[in-house]
Design a protein around this motif. Structure first.
Motif, PDB file in Angstrom:
ATOM      1  N   VAL A 152     -32.407   2.863 -22.653  1.00 14.34           N
ATOM      2  CA  VAL A 152     -31.775   1.541 -22.708  1.00 14.34           C
ATOM      3  C   VAL A 152     -30.368   1.646 -23.280  1.00 14.34           C
ATOM      4  CG1 VAL A 152     -31.919  -0.777 -23.701  1.00 14.34           C
ATOM      5  CG2 VAL A 152     -33.976   0.331 -22.823  1.00 14.34           C
ATOM      6  N   LEU A 153     -30.197   2.452 -24.324  1.00 11.32           N
ATOM      7  CA  LEU A 153     -28.861   2.627 -24.892  1.00 11.32           C
ATOM      8  C   LEU A 153     -27.917   3.297 -23.894  1.00 11.32           C
ATOM      9  CD1 LEU A 153     -29.913   3.532 -28.523  1.00 11.32           C
ATOM     10  CD2 LEU A 153     -28.547   1.540 -27.850  1.00 11.32           C
ATOM     11  N   GLU A 154     -28.435   4.242 -23.112  1.00 13.13           N
ATOM     12  CA  GLU A 154     -27.620   4.850 -22.044  1.00 13.13           C
ATOM     13  C   GLU A 154     -27.197   3.792 -21.030  1.00 13.13           C
ATOM     14  OE1 GLU A 154     -30.220   7.926 -20.585  1.00 13.13           O
ATOM     15  OE2 GLU A 154     -29.483   9.402 -22.033  1.00 13.13           O
ATOM     16  N   ALA A 155     -28.154   2.956 -20.620  1.00 17.60           N
ATOM     17  CA  ALA A 155     -27.844   1.887 -19.661  1.00 17.60           C
ATOM     18  C   ALA A 155     -26.818   0.917 -20.243  1.00 17.60           C
ATOM     19  CB  ALA A 155     -29.123   1.158 -19.243  1.00 17.60           C
ATOM     20  N   LEU A 156     -26.968   0.569 -21.514  1.00 17.76           N
ATOM     21  CA  LEU A 156     -26.013  -0.338 -22.154  1.00 17.76           C
ATOM     22  C   LEU A 156     -24.621   0.269 -22.208  1.00 17.76           C
ATOM     23  CD1 LEU A 156     -28.066  -1.797 -25.153  1.00 17.76           C
ATOM     24  CD2 LEU A 156     -27.134  -3.077 -23.212  1.00 17.76           C
ATOM     25  N   SER A 157     -24.545   1.572 -22.502  1.00 12.57           N
ATOM     26  CA  SER A 157     -23.233   2.219 -22.620  1.00 12.57           C
ATOM     27  C   SER A 157     -22.503   2.266 -21.277  1.00 12.57           C
ATOM     28  CB  SER A 157     -23.366   3.631 -23.199  1.00 12.57           C
ATOM     29  OG  SER A 157     -23.885   4.532 -22.250  1.00 12.57           O
ATOM     30  N   GLU A 158     -23.259   2.261 -20.181  1.00 14.50           N
ATOM     31  CA  GLU A 158     -22.670   2.307 -18.840  1.00 14.50           C
ATOM     32  C   GLU A 158     -22.462   0.917 -18.248  1.00 14.50           C
ATOM     33  OE1 GLU A 158     -25.542   4.692 -16.795  1.00 14.50           O
ATOM     34  OE2 GLU A 158     -25.023   6.502 -17.910  1.00 14.50           O
ATOM     35  N   SER A 159     -22.955  -0.096 -18.938  1.00 17.32           N
ATOM     36  CA  SER A 159     -22.891  -1.462 -18.402  1.00 17.32           C
ATOM     37  C   SER A 159     -21.672  -2.193 -18.922  1.00 17.32           C
ATOM     38  CB  SER A 159     -24.154  -2.229 -18.814  1.00 17.32           C
ATOM     39  OG  SER A 159     -24.046  -2.648 -20.171  1.00 17.32           O
ATOM     40  N   GLY A 160     -21.455  -3.353 -18.396  1.00 17.66           N
ATOM     41  CA  GLY A 160     -20.395  -4.222 -18.889  1.00 17.66           C
ATOM     42  C   GLY A 160     -20.944  -5.410 -19.642  1.00 17.66           C
ATOM     43  N   ILE A 161     -22.205  -5.336 -20.076  1.00 14.28           N
ATOM     44  CA  ILE A 161     -22.829  -6.521 -20.677  1.00 14.28           C
ATOM     45  C   ILE A 161     -22.667  -6.610 -22.190  1.00 14.28           C
ATOM     46  CG2 ILE A 161     -24.494  -6.682 -18.785  1.00 14.28           C
ATOM     47  CD1 ILE A 161     -26.657  -5.799 -20.822  1.00 14.28           C
ATOM     48  N   ILE A 162     -22.022  -5.604 -22.782  1.00 16.22           N
ATOM     49  CA  ILE A 162     -21.705  -5.702 -24.205  1.00 16.22           C
ATOM     50  C   ILE A 162     -20.187  -5.674 -24.355  1.00 16.22           C
ATOM     51  CG2 ILE A 162     -23.875  -4.777 -25.094  1.00 16.22           C
ATOM     52  CD1 ILE A 162     -22.478  -2.058 -25.395  1.00 16.22           C
ATOM     53  N   HIS A 163     -19.716  -6.230 -25.453  1.00 20.41           N
ATOM     54  CA  HIS A 163     -18.275  -6.261 -25.714  1.00 20.41           C
ATOM     55  C   HIS A 163     -17.996  -5.585 -27.047  1.00 20.41           C
ATOM     56  CE1 HIS A 163     -19.050  -9.686 -28.406  1.00 20.41           C
ATOM     57  NE2 HIS A 163     -19.763 -10.208 -27.418  1.00 20.41           N
ATOM     58  N   THR A 164     -16.748  -5.554 -27.453  1.00 22.42           N
ATOM     59  CA  THR A 164     -16.361  -4.792 -28.640  1.00 22.42           C
ATOM     60  C   THR A 164     -17.044  -5.262 -29.914  1.00 22.42           C
ATOM     61  OG1 THR A 164     -14.410  -6.188 -28.909  1.00 22.42           O
ATOM     62  CG2 THR A 164     -14.109  -4.116 -27.724  1.00 22.42           C
ATOM     63  N   ASP A 165     -17.435  -6.519 -29.978  1.00 19.87           N
ATOM     64  CA  ASP A 165     -18.092  -7.038 -31.182  1.00 19.87           C
ATOM     65  C   ASP A 165     -19.594  -7.211 -31.025  1.00 19.87           C
ATOM     66  OD1 ASP A 165     -15.694  -7.185 -32.662  1.00 19.87           O
ATOM     67  OD2 ASP A 165     -15.185  -9.076 -31.659  1.00 19.87           O
ATOM     68  N   SER A 166     -20.158  -6.729 -29.932  1.00 18.63           N
ATOM     69  CA  SER A 166     -21.611  -6.856 -29.729  1.00 18.63           C
ATOM     70  C   SER A 166     -22.369  -6.061 -30.785  1.00 18.63           C
ATOM     71  CB  SER A 166     -22.018  -6.338 -28.350  1.00 18.63           C
ATOM     72  OG  SER A 166     -21.501  -7.145 -27.328  1.00 18.63           O
TER      73      SER A 166
END
Length: 188
Positions: free
Chosen positions: A131-145
């Protein structure tokens, strides 16, 4: 299990049955939300491996604008929907019955970004890594997430830097811990 605070305060939630089910206790949930209470109001919340939906429902009850619940179990999706109806929070929620990594990839194709991502994956399976790998490759988090992982006490997170993340806080309990993760400072 009950909602601790907010608009649905004290309402008892349905839970899932089964040998692999480990609902977050009310005490640990209260500690968690005391730690993040300043970030909840108005946020977009993502609850991954949502189970009964108790964490996301707590966020909604405390003023999160919206919550997306992700769980691949039909039983969990039904339980989440029943709890959302009971707490009158369904209008600010979306349930995705899907594998966690696949759901993140699907969400990446939208313009959505989440302020807080909470995940409580099955222990000792390595699911949090995927999941963390998927998050790191996604655009669904921002700098303050803020990403929060509930994990077994022995779970290691030494790989986070390779994914562009860092641990900003860790809270240990008797049998598990919450690991608070953000994008590395130089990537912000």
């Amino acid at each position: 299990m009950r909602v601790i605070a907010g608009s649905a305060r004290s309402l008892r939630l349905k839970t899932l049955d089964g040998p692999d089910v480990r609902p977050t206790t009310d005490r640990i949930k209260e500690t968690l939300f005391n730690m993040i209470h300043n970030d909840i109001y108005g946020c977009r919340f993502l609850d991954v491996f949502a189970g009964s939906g108790a964490i996301g429902i707590e966020a909604l009850s405390r003023g999160a604008d919206s919550c997306y619940f992700v769980d691949e179990s039909a039983q969990a999706a039904k339980c989440i929907e029943e709890n959302l109806i009971f707490t009158k929070l369904k209008d600010r929620a979306v349930i995705l019955r899907s594998d966690a990594s696949a759901a993140i990839k699907r969400l990446s194709s939208s313009d959505l970004q989440f302020d807080i991502v909470f995940m409580d994956p099955p222990y000792k399976t390595g699911a949090e890594v995927k999941v963390l790998e998927a998050l790191s490759e996604s655009g669904i988090i921002h700098t303050d997430s803020l990403i929060i992982v509930e994990a077994d006490l022995k779970t290691e997170f030494t790989y986070l830097s390779d994914l562009g993340f860092e641990i900003i806080r860790e809270k240990k309990y008797k049998t598990n811990k919450h690991v608070f993760i953000s994008l590395e400072q130089e990537r912000k």
